[in-house]
Design a protein around this motif. Structure first.
Motif, PDB file in Angstrom:
ATOM      1  N   TYR A  24       0.858  -1.192   0.000  1.00  0.00           N
ATOM      2  CA  TYR A  24       0.000   0.000   0.000  1.00  0.00           C
ATOM      3  C   TYR A  24       0.888   1.234   0.000  1.00  0.00           C
ATOM      4  O   TYR A  24       1.741   1.389   0.867  1.00  0.00           O
ATOM      5  N   GLN A  25       0.690   2.106  -0.980  1.00  0.00           N
ATOM      6  CA  GLN A  25       1.468   3.335  -1.036  1.00  0.00           C
ATOM      7  C   GLN A  25       1.024   4.310   0.045  1.00  0.00           C
ATOM      8  O   GLN A  25       1.836   5.043   0.595  1.00  0.00           O
ATOM      9  N   ASN A  26      -0.275   4.314   0.332  1.00  0.00           N
ATOM     10  CA  ASN A  26      -0.841   5.183   1.351  1.00  0.00           C
ATOM     11  C   ASN A  26      -1.303   4.297   2.511  1.00  0.00           C
ATOM     12  O   ASN A  26      -2.265   3.541   2.371  1.00  0.00           O
ATOM     13  N   GLU A  27      -0.628   4.375   3.627  1.00  0.00           N
ATOM     14  CA  GLU A  27      -0.945   3.508   4.765  1.00  0.00           C
ATOM     15  C   GLU A  27      -2.403   3.627   5.199  1.00  0.00           C
ATOM     16  O   GLU A  27      -3.031   2.643   5.585  1.00  0.00           O
ATOM     17  N   GLY A  28      -2.974   4.809   5.102  1.00  0.00           N
ATOM     18  CA  GLY A  28      -4.367   4.992   5.475  1.00  0.00           C
ATOM     19  C   GLY A  28      -5.340   4.215   4.602  1.00  0.00           C
ATOM     20  O   GLY A  28      -6.445   3.859   5.031  1.00  0.00           O
ATOM     21  N   TRP A  31      -7.169   0.861   5.580  1.00  0.00           N
ATOM     22  CA  TRP A  31      -8.387   0.847   6.388  1.00  0.00           C
ATOM     23  C   TRP A  31      -9.609   1.394   5.658  1.00  0.00           C
ATOM     24  O   TRP A  31     -10.679   1.504   6.240  1.00  0.00           O
ATOM     25  N   LYS A  32      -9.460   1.701   4.366  1.00  0.00           N
ATOM     26  CA  LYS A  32     -10.576   2.249   3.597  1.00  0.00           C
ATOM     27  C   LYS A  32     -11.625   1.175   3.314  1.00  0.00           C
ATOM     28  O   LYS A  32     -11.308   0.012   3.105  1.00  0.00           O
ATOM     29  N   THR A  33     -12.871   1.638   3.268  1.00  0.00           N
ATOM     30  CA  THR A  33     -13.965   0.833   2.734  1.00  0.00           C
ATOM     31  C   THR A  33     -14.663   1.689   1.693  1.00  0.00           C
ATOM     32  O   THR A  33     -14.371   2.882   1.557  1.00  0.00           O
ATOM     33  N   ASP A  34     -15.557   1.084   0.968  1.00  0.00           N
ATOM     34  CA  ASP A  34     -16.285   1.786  -0.075  1.00  0.00           C
ATOM     35  C   ASP A  34     -17.706   1.256  -0.048  1.00  0.00           C
ATOM     36  O   ASP A  34     -17.995   0.277   0.645  1.00  0.00           O
ATOM     37  N   GLN A  35     -18.589   1.869  -0.805  1.00  0.00           N
ATOM     38  CA  GLN A  35     -19.987   1.471  -0.735  1.00  0.00           C
ATOM     39  C   GLN A  35     -20.190  -0.016  -1.044  1.00  0.00           C
ATOM     40  O   GLN A  35     -21.088  -0.643  -0.502  1.00  0.00           O
ATOM     41  N   ASN A  36     -19.359  -0.612  -1.879  1.00  0.00           N
ATOM     42  CA  ASN A  36     -19.490  -2.026  -2.216  1.00  0.00           C
ATOM     43  C   ASN A  36     -18.371  -2.883  -1.638  1.00  0.00           C
ATOM     44  O   ASN A  36     -18.286  -4.072  -1.947  1.00  0.00           O
ATOM     45  N   ILE A  37     -17.511  -2.290  -0.835  1.00  0.00           N
ATOM     46  CA  ILE A  37     -16.409  -3.024  -0.211  1.00  0.00           C
ATOM     47  C   ILE A  37     -16.534  -2.825   1.296  1.00  0.00           C
ATOM     48  O   ILE A  37     -16.124  -1.807   1.846  1.00  0.00           O
ATOM     49  N   ALA A  38     -17.123  -3.801   1.957  1.00  0.00           N
ATOM     50  CA  ALA A  38     -17.466  -3.666   3.372  1.00  0.00           C
ATOM     51  C   ALA A  38     -16.280  -3.836   4.311  1.00  0.00           C
ATOM     52  O   ALA A  38     -16.239  -3.229   5.381  1.00  0.00           O
ATOM     53  N   ASN A  43      -8.761  -5.024   8.248  1.00  0.00           N
ATOM     54  CA  ASN A  43      -9.641  -5.937   8.981  1.00  0.00           C
ATOM     55  C   ASN A  43      -9.541  -7.363   8.446  1.00  0.00           C
ATOM     56  O   ASN A  43      -9.578  -8.319   9.217  1.00  0.00           O
ATOM     57  N   LEU A  44      -9.393  -7.511   7.135  1.00  0.00           N
ATOM     58  CA  LEU A  44      -9.203  -8.854   6.585  1.00  0.00           C
ATOM     59  C   LEU A  44      -7.890  -9.459   7.069  1.00  0.00           C
ATOM     60  O   LEU A  44      -7.826 -10.649   7.379  1.00  0.00           O
ATOM     61  N   CYS A  45      -6.864  -8.645   7.169  1.00  0.00           N
ATOM     62  CA  CYS A  45      -5.578  -9.108   7.694  1.00  0.00           C
ATOM     63  C   CYS A  45      -5.723  -9.568   9.144  1.00  0.00           C
ATOM     64  O   CYS A  45      -5.259 -10.653   9.514  1.00  0.00           O
ATOM     65  N   LEU A  46      -6.381  -8.762   9.962  1.00  0.00           N
ATOM     66  CA  LEU A  46      -6.613  -9.148  11.360  1.00  0.00           C
ATOM     67  C   LEU A  46      -7.441 -10.429  11.450  1.00  0.00           C
ATOM     68  O   LEU A  46      -7.189 -11.281  12.310  1.00  0.00           O
ATOM     69  N   ASP A 133      -6.350 -17.781   1.095  1.00  0.00           N
ATOM     70  CA  ASP A 133      -6.171 -17.316  -0.282  1.00  0.00           C
ATOM     71  C   ASP A 133      -7.366 -16.519  -0.792  1.00  0.00           C
ATOM     72  O   ASP A 133      -7.193 -15.575  -1.561  1.00  0.00           O
ATOM     73  N   TYR A 134      -8.561 -16.887  -0.361  1.00  0.00           N
ATOM     74  CA  TYR A 134      -9.764 -16.133  -0.737  1.00  0.00           C
ATOM     75  C   TYR A 134      -9.636 -14.680  -0.275  1.00  0.00           C
ATOM     76  O   TYR A 134      -9.808 -13.745  -1.057  1.00  0.00           O
ATOM     77  N   HIS A 135      -9.298 -14.506   0.996  1.00  0.00           N
ATOM     78  CA  HIS A 135      -9.170 -13.145   1.527  1.00  0.00           C
ATOM     79  C   HIS A 135      -7.915 -12.444   1.009  1.00  0.00           C
ATOM     80  O   HIS A 135      -7.915 -11.216   0.852  1.00  0.00           O
ATOM     81  N   LEU A 136      -6.880 -13.190   0.710  1.00  0.00           N
ATOM     82  CA  LEU A 136      -5.677 -12.605   0.125  1.00  0.00           C
ATOM     83  C   LEU A 136      -6.009 -11.976  -1.235  1.00  0.00           C
ATOM     84  O   LEU A 136      -5.563 -10.871  -1.544  1.00  0.00           O
ATOM     85  N   GLY A 137      -6.831 -12.657  -2.016  1.00  0.00           N
ATOM     86  CA  GLY A 137      -7.284 -12.096  -3.285  1.00  0.00           C
ATOM     87  C   GLY A 137      -8.111 -10.832  -3.085  1.00  0.00           C
ATOM     88  O   GLY A 137      -7.973  -9.865  -3.838  1.00  0.00           O
ATOM     89  N   GLN A 138      -8.962 -10.837  -2.057  1.00  0.00           N
ATOM     90  CA  GLN A 138      -9.746  -9.641  -1.762  1.00  0.00           C
ATOM     91  C   GLN A 138      -8.830  -8.478  -1.398  1.00  0.00           C
ATOM     92  O   GLN A 138      -9.067  -7.340  -1.815  1.00  0.00           O
ATOM     93  N   ILE A 139      -7.814  -8.743  -0.612  1.00  0.00           N
ATOM     94  CA  ILE A 139      -6.877  -7.690  -0.214  1.00  0.00           C
ATOM     95  C   ILE A 139      -6.145  -7.136  -1.431  1.00  0.00           C
ATOM     96  O   ILE A 139      -5.965  -5.921  -1.565  1.00  0.00           O
ATOM     97  N   ASN A 140      -5.746  -8.013  -2.342  1.00  0.00           N
ATOM     98  CA  ASN A 140      -5.061  -7.570  -3.548  1.00  0.00           C
ATOM     99  C   ASN A 140      -5.953  -6.636  -4.365  1.00  0.00           C
ATOM    100  O   ASN A 140      -5.517  -5.567  -4.809  1.00  0.00           O
ATOM    101  N   TYR A 141      -7.212  -7.006  -4.542  1.00  0.00           N
ATOM    102  CA  TYR A 141      -8.136  -6.136  -5.271  1.00  0.00           C
ATOM    103  C   TYR A 141      -8.402  -4.852  -4.508  1.00  0.00           C
ATOM    104  O   TYR A 141      -8.480  -3.772  -5.088  1.00  0.00           O
ATOM    105  N   HIS A 142      -8.556  -4.959  -3.211  1.00  0.00           N
ATOM    106  CA  HIS A 142      -8.775  -3.775  -2.368  1.00  0.00           C
ATOM    107  C   HIS A 142      -7.646  -2.775  -2.587  1.00  0.00           C
ATOM    108  O   HIS A 142      -7.882  -1.584  -2.798  1.00  0.00           O
TER     109      HIS A 142
END
Length: 148
Positions: A24-28, A31-38, A43-46, A133-142
């Motif tokens: 992540y280039q921006n550490e903040g 922790w971002k979420t978006d209207q379609n990314i809950a 949090n996925l890492c934790l 791996d499922y959540h790892l893919g989500q993190i990559n897209y996030h």
């Protein structure tokens, strides 16, 4: 033989989790979420750290880790360095526990009923790597969508 494969896969994918958080280039943005990314990447890492420390560390390795699953999704703004430390510690725990399991141990029933019925330990460890791996893919897209 499957123990060596499991150790290799968990090591590879936990290292990839560490790399994703570091990327992540921006550490903040972690922790971002978006209207379609809950769920945020943080949090996925934790969640992954808590999941593996509980199901592998505590249940199979008797580490004494106490999971607080609700905090995995409610904590926010933990520094990147702390997340990385948690991932690295989890990788060590998982590898240590797996290194102690024999092929016979893997064929035994997993000590907890997690789903609707019992399962073997090797089956559940394969499930856990798929979950990672499922959540790892989500993190990559996030990261690619929200790290602006």
């Amino acid at each position: 033989m499957i123990t060596a494969s499991l150790r290799s896969l968990y090591s590879r994918d936990l290292n990839k989790l560490k790399t994703e958080i570091e990327s992540y280039q921006n550490e903040g943005s972690i922790w971002k979420t978006d209207q379609n990314i809950a769920n945020s990447a943080g949090n996925l890492c934790l969640h992954l750290v808590g999941n593996l420390n509980h199901f592998v560390g505590t249940v199979l390795g008797n580490t004494g880790y106490v999971r607080k699953r609700d905090l995995e999704f409610s904590l926010k703004d933990i520094p990147r360095a702390e997340l990385i430390e948690k991932v690295q510690a989890t990788a060590i725990t998982v590898d240590t526990v797996l290194s102690r399991l024999s092929e016979d141990d893997l064929k035994k029933e997993y000590p907890l009923v997690v789903f609707e019925s019992t399962m073997t330990t090797d089956y559940f460890l394969i499930h856990l790597i798929a979950h990672l791996d499922y959540h790892l893919g989500q993190i990559n897209y996030h990261r690619r969508l929200l790290d602006i």
